[in-house]
Design an enzyme around this catalytic site. Sequence first.
Site, PDB file in Angstrom:
ATOM      1  CG  ASP A  63     -32.312  15.650 -34.533  1.00 38.37           C
ATOM      2  OD1 ASP A  63     -31.115  15.387 -34.728  1.00 38.37           O
ATOM      3  OD2 ASP A  63     -32.894  16.516 -33.685  1.00 38.37           O
ATOM      4  CE1 TYR A 119     -34.976  18.776 -28.543  1.00 32.13           C
ATOM      5  CE2 TYR A 119     -35.311  17.183 -30.196  1.00 32.13           C
ATOM      6  CZ  TYR A 119     -34.543  18.349 -29.926  1.00 32.13           C
ATOM      7  OH  TYR A 119     -34.017  18.969 -30.560  1.00 32.13           O
ATOM      8  CE  LYS A 136     -30.038  17.274 -31.501  1.00 35.59           C
ATOM      9  NZ  LYS A 136     -31.467  16.736 -31.434  1.00 35.59           N
ATOM     10  CG  HIS A 168     -29.143  19.419 -26.883  1.00 39.95           C
ATOM     11  ND1 HIS A 168     -30.530  18.640 -26.660  1.00 39.95           N
ATOM     12  CD2 HIS A 168     -29.480  20.319 -27.934  1.00 39.95           C
ATOM     13  CE1 HIS A 168     -31.337  19.350 -27.174  1.00 39.95           C
ATOM     14  NE2 HIS A 168     -31.037  20.155 -28.254  1.00 39.95           N
TER      15      HIS A 168
END
Length: 274
Positions: A46, A51, A76, A109
């Site tokens: 994930d 990120y 996401k 998200h």
Amino acid sequence: MGATPVITLNNGVTIPQIGYGVFQIPEAETAAAVTTAIEAGYRSIDTAAIYRNESGVGTALKSASVPRDELFITTKVWNNDQGYDETLRAFDASAARLGLDHLDLYLIHWPTPKRGKYLDTWRALEKLLADGRVRAIGVSNFLPEHLRAVADLGGTIPAVNQIEVHPALQQREAQAAGAELGVVTEAWSPLAQAGVLGDPAIARIATAHDRTPAQVVLRWHVQQGRIVIPKSVTPSRIRENIAIFDFELSADEIAAIDALESDGRTGPHPDHFN
């Protein structure tokens, strides 16, 4: 998927019940961490555009010791990329960084209700699903009213709602709304960033089973039907976190952990995060 149980989503796609999350792992460390996770038995990874480590995940996938069709990859769309056309472009960029021609799960998200774009974003996810670019679509951090607004569109129901869930924040209303609609709950921060691991009740249960507190909390999640995505960069903890399918908590132990609810949110509230 090895010894890890799978959960069947509302469109028939299966997802491992435990995955490896890469939140806050620096790009330079991500490939090695993901490789360690795959070697430890994880088959679900994930990540997210925000990120900034999708490329590291992609590097690990290129040299993975298991075939692509045995892996389940989630990413996401970030808040700034919400909207129909913007989401389609963001998906292309994420897929390129991951080095993949299709993804297994794509999530919104955050609902970011003040932006007022999450329904248009959802329509873009439906197009990606229809075009075969992704096998399942879902949401993250959606409250019951956000889930119902998507359902009221009359199209695809989200397969997953990935929300913060742990003993100190159980989000029962969001979980119940998801269950009513056929949406599986996936827990991010399932250990409350280690904040619940020192609780005496959890420590007693861990001692009784000769397990770590983290293993007990993760077992509590899976016995209640949730997907979990713990994160660690320590190889021993990566392996420890997936070794939870050879013991079982009693009903009394589950109830003792359930009783730890304290509205202990570690992340933002979805209504206030944009």
